[in-house]
Design a protein around this motif. Structure first.
Motif, PDB file in Angstrom:
ATOM      1  N   ALA A  33      15.466   0.022   0.479  1.00 25.55           N
ATOM      2  CA  ALA A  33      14.713   1.266   0.378  1.00 25.55           C
ATOM      3  C   ALA A  33      15.295   2.201  -0.679  1.00 25.55           C
ATOM      4  O   ALA A  33      14.559   2.950  -1.331  1.00 25.55           O
ATOM      5  N   ARG A  34      16.601   2.170  -0.884  1.00 33.58           N
ATOM      6  CA  ARG A  34      17.248   3.015  -1.881  1.00 33.58           C
ATOM      7  C   ARG A  34      17.689   2.221  -3.100  1.00 33.58           C
ATOM      8  O   ARG A  34      17.509   2.668  -4.233  1.00 33.58           O
ATOM      9  N   ALA A  43      13.998  -7.799 -12.184  1.00 30.65           N
ATOM     10  CA  ALA A  43      13.271  -9.032 -11.887  1.00 30.65           C
ATOM     11  C   ALA A  43      14.169 -10.014 -11.135  1.00 30.65           C
ATOM     12  O   ALA A  43      13.747 -10.646 -10.160  1.00 30.65           O
ATOM     13  N   ALA A  44      15.428 -10.127 -11.566  1.00 34.88           N
ATOM     14  CA  ALA A  44      16.374 -11.026 -10.896  1.00 34.88           C
ATOM     15  C   ALA A  44      16.673 -10.529  -9.483  1.00 34.88           C
ATOM     16  O   ALA A  44      16.773 -11.325  -8.538  1.00 34.88           O
ATOM     17  N   TYR A  45      16.804  -9.213  -9.345  1.00 36.29           N
ATOM     18  CA  TYR A  45      17.028  -8.651  -8.007  1.00 36.29           C
ATOM     19  C   TYR A  45      15.852  -8.987  -7.096  1.00 36.29           C
ATOM     20  O   TYR A  45      16.033  -9.407  -5.942  1.00 36.29           O
ATOM     21  N   GLY A  46      14.629  -8.801  -7.607  1.00 37.49           N
ATOM     22  CA  GLY A  46      13.453  -9.116  -6.805  1.00 37.49           C
ATOM     23  C   GLY A  46      13.408 -10.574  -6.407  1.00 37.49           C
ATOM     24  O   GLY A  46      13.133 -10.906  -5.250  1.00 37.49           O
ATOM     25  N   ALA A  47      13.681 -11.458  -7.371  1.00 38.61           N
ATOM     26  CA  ALA A  47      13.659 -12.896  -7.065  1.00 38.61           C
ATOM     27  C   ALA A  47      14.692 -13.235  -5.997  1.00 38.61           C
ATOM     28  O   ALA A  47      14.433 -14.043  -5.094  1.00 38.61           O
ATOM     29  N   ARG A  48      15.839 -12.589  -6.069  1.00 34.53           N
ATOM     30  CA  ARG A  48      16.899 -12.883  -5.102  1.00 34.53           C
ATOM     31  C   ARG A  48      16.486 -12.492  -3.692  1.00 34.53           C
ATOM     32  O   ARG A  48      16.619 -13.277  -2.738  1.00 34.53           O
ATOM     33  N   VAL A  49      15.959 -11.268  -3.526  1.00 36.50           N
ATOM     34  CA  VAL A  49      15.633 -10.827  -2.166  1.00 36.50           C
ATOM     35  C   VAL A  49      14.344 -11.475  -1.660  1.00 36.50           C
ATOM     36  O   VAL A  49      14.215 -11.744  -0.468  1.00 36.50           O
ATOM     37  N   TYR A  50      13.379 -11.730  -2.544  1.00 33.55           N
ATOM     38  CA  TYR A  50      12.112 -12.311  -2.092  1.00 33.55           C
ATOM     39  C   TYR A  50      12.282 -13.755  -1.649  1.00 33.55           C
ATOM     40  O   TYR A  50      11.822 -14.151  -0.579  1.00 33.55           O
ATOM     41  N   TYR A  51      12.966 -14.544  -2.479  1.00 39.53           N
ATOM     42  CA  TYR A  51      13.042 -15.962  -2.175  1.00 39.53           C
ATOM     43  C   TYR A  51      14.071 -16.289  -1.111  1.00 39.53           C
ATOM     44  O   TYR A  51      14.109 -17.397  -0.590  1.00 39.53           O
ATOM     45  N   ARG A  52      14.912 -15.319  -0.786  1.00 37.49           N
ATOM     46  CA  ARG A  52      15.828 -15.500   0.347  1.00 37.49           C
ATOM     47  C   ARG A  52      15.196 -15.018   1.643  1.00 37.49           C
ATOM     48  O   ARG A  52      15.755 -15.247   2.710  1.00 37.49           O
ATOM     49  N   HIS A  53      14.058 -14.333   1.511  1.00 36.30           N
ATOM     50  CA  HIS A  53      13.422 -13.737   2.693  1.00 36.30           C
ATOM     51  C   HIS A  53      12.173 -14.530   3.017  1.00 36.30           C
ATOM     52  O   HIS A  53      11.263 -14.634   2.193  1.00 36.30           O
ATOM     53  N   PRO A  54      12.036 -15.086   4.193  1.00 38.37           N
ATOM     54  CA  PRO A  54      10.886 -15.937   4.512  1.00 38.37           C
ATOM     55  C   PRO A  54       9.566 -15.199   4.647  1.00 38.37           C
ATOM     56  O   PRO A  54       8.518 -15.809   4.634  1.00 38.37           O
ATOM     57  N   ALA A  55       9.600 -13.873   4.750  1.00 37.56           N
ATOM     58  CA  ALA A  55       8.350 -13.131   5.002  1.00 37.56           C
ATOM     59  C   ALA A  55       7.982 -12.271   3.815  1.00 37.56           C
ATOM     60  O   ALA A  55       7.589 -11.136   3.949  1.00 37.56           O
ATOM     61  N   ARG A  56       8.116 -12.831   2.634  1.00 35.84           N
ATOM     62  CA  ARG A  56       7.789 -12.068   1.422  1.00 35.84           C
ATOM     63  C   ARG A  56       6.339 -11.629   1.437  1.00 35.84           C
ATOM     64  O   ARG A  56       5.451 -12.391   1.778  1.00 35.84           O
ATOM     65  N   GLY A  57       6.104 -10.313   1.025  1.00 34.34           N
ATOM     66  CA  GLY A  57       4.755  -9.756   1.027  1.00 34.34           C
ATOM     67  C   GLY A  57       3.886 -10.321  -0.047  1.00 34.34           C
ATOM     68  O   GLY A  57       4.328 -10.945  -0.970  1.00 34.34           O
ATOM     69  N   THR A  76       6.773   5.974  -2.876  1.00 34.09           N
ATOM     70  CA  THR A  76       5.516   6.378  -2.237  1.00 34.09           C
ATOM     71  C   THR A  76       4.919   5.276  -1.369  1.00 34.09           C
ATOM     72  O   THR A  76       3.905   5.503  -0.707  1.00 34.09           O
ATOM     73  N   LEU A  77       5.528   4.094  -1.366  1.00 34.43           N
ATOM     74  CA  LEU A  77       4.921   2.943  -0.709  1.00 34.43           C
ATOM     75  C   LEU A  77       5.333   2.832   0.754  1.00 34.43           C
ATOM     76  O   LEU A  77       6.443   3.214   1.147  1.00 34.43           O
ATOM     77  N   ASP A  78       4.425   2.290   1.523  1.00 33.58           N
ATOM     78  CA  ASP A  78       4.693   2.026   2.933  1.00 33.58           C
ATOM     79  C   ASP A  78       5.656   0.847   3.049  1.00 33.58           C
ATOM     80  O   ASP A  78       5.601  -0.092   2.239  1.00 33.58           O
ATOM     81  N   ARG A  79       6.534   0.897   4.027  1.00 30.55           N
ATOM     82  CA  ARG A  79       7.514  -0.188   4.217  1.00 30.55           C
ATOM     83  C   ARG A  79       7.241  -0.903   5.534  1.00 30.55           C
ATOM     84  O   ARG A  79       7.280  -0.295   6.607  1.00 30.55           O
ATOM     85  N   ALA A  80       6.978  -2.181   5.429  1.00 29.72           N
ATOM     86  CA  ALA A  80       6.845  -3.004   6.623  1.00 29.72           C
ATOM     87  C   ALA A  80       8.233  -3.273   7.198  1.00 29.72           C
ATOM     88  O   ALA A  80       9.257  -3.119   6.520  1.00 29.72           O
ATOM     89  N   ALA A  81       8.263  -3.687   8.453  1.00 34.21           N
ATOM     90  CA  ALA A  81       9.551  -3.929   9.115  1.00 34.21           C
ATOM     91  C   ALA A  81      10.335  -5.037   8.428  1.00 34.21           C
ATOM     92  O   ALA A  81      11.573  -5.031   8.432  1.00 34.21           O
ATOM     93  N   PRO A 132       0.833  -1.211   0.000  1.00 35.58           N
ATOM     94  CA  PRO A 132       0.000   0.000   0.000  1.00 35.58           C
ATOM     95  C   PRO A 132       0.863   1.255   0.000  1.00 35.58           C
ATOM     96  O   PRO A 132       2.071   1.209   0.267  1.00 35.58           O
ATOM     97  N   THR A 133       0.240   2.397  -0.277  1.00 33.70           N
ATOM     98  CA  THR A 133       0.954   3.660  -0.200  1.00 33.70           C
ATOM     99  C   THR A 133       1.119   4.076   1.263  1.00 33.70           C
ATOM    100  O   THR A 133       0.464   3.548   2.157  1.00 33.70           O
ATOM    101  N   LYS A 134       1.984   5.035   1.481  1.00 32.37           N
ATOM    102  CA  LYS A 134       2.115   5.613   2.821  1.00 32.37           C
ATOM    103  C   LYS A 134       0.790   6.298   3.194  1.00 32.37           C
ATOM    104  O   LYS A 134       0.088   6.802   2.326  1.00 32.37           O
TER     105      LYS A 134
END
Length: 394
Positions: free
Chosen positions: A339-340, A380-394, A328-333, A267-269
Motif C-alpha cells: 500500500a505504501r 515493472a520488476a517489482y510488479g512481476a515479483r509480487v504478482y507472480y509470487r501471489h496466486p490471486a493476482r488481479g 485512489t484505488l480500492d484495495r482487495a484483501a 477500481p477507484t475507492k
C-alpha cells in the motif's frame, strides 16, 4: 441485470440513471467508434508539440489537450450515467463525433491562427454536452441538481470562450486557460449533489480510461516509428538510431506495463471525490506520456547532446501521476502490492528523474533513453515479483 432502458419501449428512450455499478458492463462498440476520432485529435496535438517542447507552444499544447480530454470525459461520463441502446444514444454519439472532428481539423495551432475553428468546435461539443445534461435532469429528478451544476459550469466556460473570440491573442490565451479551469472544476462543484447517487461502475469506467491511455501510448509508439522513418528519409538510418528507437519503444512498453499492472486493473475507492481526483490525475499522466513520445521522436532526429532533455522529466511526471493514482484505488484483501511501498517506489523514481534532468550537463540520447528504460524497469520488476509470487493476482 438489465440495463436501464433495455426494458423501455420504442427506439427513442428517456434518460434513466443507471444503477448497476457492480454489474459487468462491457465497453460498447459505439464508444469504441467515437474514441477513434480522439485518436486523430491527439495525433494532431502531438504533432503541434514537435520542435516546441521548450517554449510557449508547450503551454498551448497543455491547454488544448486538457480541453480535448474534458470533451472526451464529458461524453464518457454521460454514457456512464445514462447509457442506453436507443437511437438517441447513437445520434448524440454521431453529433459528438462531428464536433471532435472539428477539433482535429483546426487543432494544429488551434490557439493561434486556427482559433476560430477550434474554439467553435469546442463550443459545439460543450453545447451538445449541455443539451445532454439538461435532458438527463428533465427525465431523472435524482440527477437534476447535478445536471444544473454541470450546465452552469460549462455555460460559464462557454461564455468565456465566446468573449475570447473578440479579443487579441494574448488575452485570448488567458481567457481560454481560465475557461478550461472552469470547465474541469464543474464536476467538483457538483460533488455535493452526487453523493447518494448510484456509484460509478467498477469495471467499465476504468476500462474507458484504459482505452484512452492505449490511444495515447499508441501515439508514443507512432512518434518513435515516425522519428526513425523521418531520419531514414533524411539520411540512411544508422545503427545508433535503430538502437535508440528500440530503447524508445521499450520506454513505451514500460509505460504500458506500469500503468496497466498497477492502475488499470483496479477500481477507484467508492467515493465520488476520490474518483474525480483519479480523473484529474489521468490528465497529468496522459500529458506526460504524449511529451515522452514527442521527445523521443525529436531525439531520434537530432543526434546532438541535450536534444532529449524533456524525456526524463516527462517520464518522471508520468510516474508521479501513476503513484498518486495508486492511492485512489480500492484495495482487495488479497492485493499483492504494498500500500505504501508501491506508490513510493514510483514517486521516488519520478522525482529522481526530474532532478536528474534539472542538472545542466547535456546527455546523449542513448544515455537518456537507457536511463528511462532502467527507471521503468524497476517498478515493472517489482510488479512481476509480487504478482507472480501471489496466486490471486488481479
Amino acid at each position: 441485470m438489465q440495463a436501464p432502458g433495455s426494458n423501455q419501449r420504442g427506439a427513442w428512450q428517456r434518460a434513466v440513471l443507471r444503477d448497476d455499478a457492480d454489474a459487468h458492463r462491457p465497453v460498447g462498440w459505439v464508444e469504441l467508434f467515437i474514441d477513434l476520432v480522439f485518436v486523430v485529435i491527439i495525433s494532431v496535438l502531438a504533432h503541434g508539440l514537435e520542435d516546441s517542447a521548450h517554449s510557449e507552444p508547450l503551454l498551448r499544447f497543455v491547454l488544448q489537450f486538457v480541453a480535448v480530454f474534458w470533451v472526451w470525459n464529458g461524453f464518457t461520463y454521460y454514457t456512464e450515467r445514462f447509457e442506453s441502446h436507443g437511437l438517441e444514444n447513437r445520434l448524440f454519439t454521431f453529433l459528438g463525433i462531428l464536433t471532435v472532428a472539428g477539433l482535429a481539423v483546426w487543432g494544429e495551432d488551434g490557439l493561434g491562427h486556427n482559433y476560430l475553428g477550434f474554439a467553435a468546435s469546442f463550443l459545439l461539443a460543450r453545447g451538445l454536452n449541455m443539451v445532454m445534461w439538461l435532458r438527463a435532469g428533465r427525465h431523472e429528478p435524482r440527477f437534476r441538481r447535478a445536471a444544473a451544476g454541470f450546465t452552469a459550469g460549462y455555460g460559464a466556460s462557454f461564455a468565456l470562450i465566446g468573449v475570447s473570440l473578440a479579443v487579441d491573442e494574448a488575452w485570448r490565451l488567458a481567457l481560454w486557460g481560465f475557461a478550461v479551469l472552469v470547465d474541469i472544476a464543474a464536476p467538483a462543484v457538483t460533488a455535493r449533489f452526487q453523493f447518494g447517487l448510484p456509484g460509478i461502475s467498477r469495471d467499465k469506467f476504468p476500462e474507458r480510461f484504459g482505452l484512452l491511455t492505449l490511444i495515447v501510448l499508441g501515439e508514443v509508439v507512432a512518434s518513435v516509428i515516425q522519428g526513425v522513418a523521418t531520419a531514414n528519409e533524411a539520411t540512411d538510418v544508422s545503427v545508433p538510431t535503430i538502437a535508440d528507437a528500440i530503447l524508445g519503444l521499450a520506454i513505451g512498453f514500460g509505460l504500458w506495463w506500469v500503468y496497466f499492472d498497477f492502475v488499470a486493473r483496479r477500481p477507484t475507492k467508492p467515493d465520488f471525490v476520490i474518483a474525480l481526483v483519479w480523473v484529474y490525475l489521468h490528465i497529468a499522466m496522459l500529458i506526460g506520456m504524449v511529451i515522452v513520445g514527442v521527445s523521443i521522436s525529436e531525439a531520434l532526429l537530432s543526434r546532438e547532446e541535450g536534444a532529449s532533455g524533456t524525456i526524463l522529466p516527462a517520464i518522471g511526471i508520468t510516474l508521479v501521476a501513476i503513484a498518486l493514482l495508486e492511492l485512489t484505488l480500492d484495495r482487495a484483501a488479497d492485493e499483492p502490492t504494498g500500500a505504501r511501498l508501491s506508490p513510493l517506489l514510483k514517486a521516488g523514481i519520478g522525482v529522481a528523474l526530474m532532478l536528474l534532468a534539472s542538472v545542466a550537463t547535456p546527455y546523449s540520447a542513448t544515455t537518456v533513453l537507457s536511463v528511462g528504460v532502467a527507471a521503468l524497469a524497476i517498478p515493472a520488476a517489482y510488479g512481476a515479483r509480487v504478482y507472480y509470487r501471489h496466486p490471486a493476482r488481479g
